[in-house]
Design an enzyme around this catalytic site. Structure first.
Site, mmCIF file in Angstrom:
data_model
loop_
_atom_site.group_PDB
_atom_site.id
_atom_site.type_symbol
_atom_site.label_atom_id
_atom_site.label_comp_id
_atom_site.label_asym_id
_atom_site.label_seq_id
_atom_site.Cartn_x
_atom_site.Cartn_y
_atom_site.Cartn_z
ATOM 1 C CB THR A 24 -4.695 2.179 0.219
ATOM 2 O OG1 THR A 24 -3.304 2.337 -0.500
ATOM 3 C CG2 THR A 24 -4.868 2.505 1.522
ATOM 4 N NE ARG A 45 -0.809 3.773 0.434
ATOM 5 C CZ ARG A 45 0.296 3.196 0.003
ATOM 6 N NH1 ARG A 45 1.452 3.773 0.292
ATOM 7 N NH2 ARG A 45 -0.003 1.844 -0.307
ATOM 8 C CD GLU A 85 -1.723 -0.907 -5.430
ATOM 9 O OE1 GLU A 85 -1.130 -1.725 -5.732
ATOM 10 O OE2 GLU A 85 -2.080 -0.624 -4.518
ATOM 11 C CE LYS A 132 -0.310 -4.763 -1.216
ATOM 12 N NZ LYS A 132 -0.266 -3.354 -1.485
HETATM 13 C C1 3PG Z 1 1.879 -0.681 -1.142
HETATM 14 O O1 3PG Z 1 0.955 0.075 -0.614
HETATM 15 O O2 3PG Z 1 1.880 -1.646 -1.721
HETATM 16 C C2 3PG Z 1 3.177 -0.338 -0.433
HETATM 17 O O3 3PG Z 1 3.218 0.869 0.045
HETATM 18 C C3 3PG Z 1 4.506 -0.175 -1.489
HETATM 19 O O4 3PG Z 1 5.463 -0.160 -0.488
HETATM 20 P P1 3PG Z 1 6.913 0.396 -1.178
HETATM 21 O O5 3PG Z 1 6.646 1.820 -0.702
HETATM 22 O O6 3PG Z 1 7.898 -0.364 -0.150
HETATM 23 O O7 3PG Z 1 7.144 0.212 -2.418
#
Ligand code: 3PG
Length: 211
Positions: A66, A42, A38, A126
């Site tokens: 995102t 960002r 994924e 999710k």
């Molecule tokens: C996401 O976008 O799914 C999260 O930022 C993932 O979270 P993590 O940094 O705790 O793995």
């Protein structure tokens, strides 16, 4: 349920600043046994990185994360995404994700949000931010009343807790940034990425505990 992620129980969530690192990142993940990613929107160069992966890593199942707006959906479709992931589901985004032909995994954080997503046609979602909203305990509690919604927890998932998520009947995959951090990618530490990917795949393929 879509079969697209059937063989991908662990999905690295990545932020790529430099598109030149995208292909080597995917190759390191592949060497570690991971076949889905994924790439989050960002960074300013995320779409360029996604296009690189599409072009040079045809076997990688390519998610774009995102996703916040209908424009993000269009840009990701254009760049060659295989699936889309959002942190939540706003009214405008809901319509855009309903329209796309790609697998869309909207973010949910509560029973009401899971039901709302289900009603809108999303059976795979999710759970975000998983650890902060109750994690394994939340998913266990909502499995009986909401059995048809399947979750990909992200947010606080690590090697130490990923197995307890994958043991749940309502979890199809876990995701997280720990496998390929921004530091790993910027430092081009492909050995570390490969090692963490290998470890995660080993944990994911260990026998399922009964819950
Ligand atoms: C996401 O976008 O799914 C999260 O930022 C993932 O979270 P993590 O940094 O705790 O793995």
């Amino acid at each position: 349920m879509s079969d697209l992620l059937k063989t991908s129980p662990v999905i690295p969530v990545v932020a790529i600043e430099n598109p030149d690192n995208a292909v080597e990142l995917c190759l390191a993940l592949n060497r570690g046994g991971i076949n889905a990613i994924e790439v989050t929107l960002r960074t300013s160069k995320a779409i360029a990185a996604i296009k690189e992966i599409k072009k040079h890593c045809p076997k990688m199942i390519l998610g774009v994360g995102t996703i916040l707006t209908p424009d993000d959906v269009l840009a990701s479709e254009d760049a060659g995404a295989d699936f889309l992931v959002s942190p939540g589901l706003s009214p405008d985004l809901k319509v855009a994700l309903q329209k796309t032909k790609l697998l869309a995994l909207p973010g949910t954080a509560s029973p009401t949000e899971a039901l709302t997503a289900y009603e809108a046609g999303f059976h795979m979602v999710k759970l975000f931010p998983a650890e902060a909203v109750g994690g394994v305990k939340l998913l266990k509690s909502i499995q009986a009343p909401i059995p048809k919604v399947m979750f990909m927890p992200t947010g606080g998932v690590r090697t130490s807790n990923m197995r307890s998520y994958l043991d749940l009947p309502n979890v199809y995959a876990v995701g997280g940034t720990w496998i390929a951090t921004m530091n790993d990618i910027e430092n081009r530490d492909w050995a570390s990425v490969e090692q963490k990917a290998t470890e995660a795949v080993q944990i994911a393929s260990s026998p399922k505990a009964s819950v």
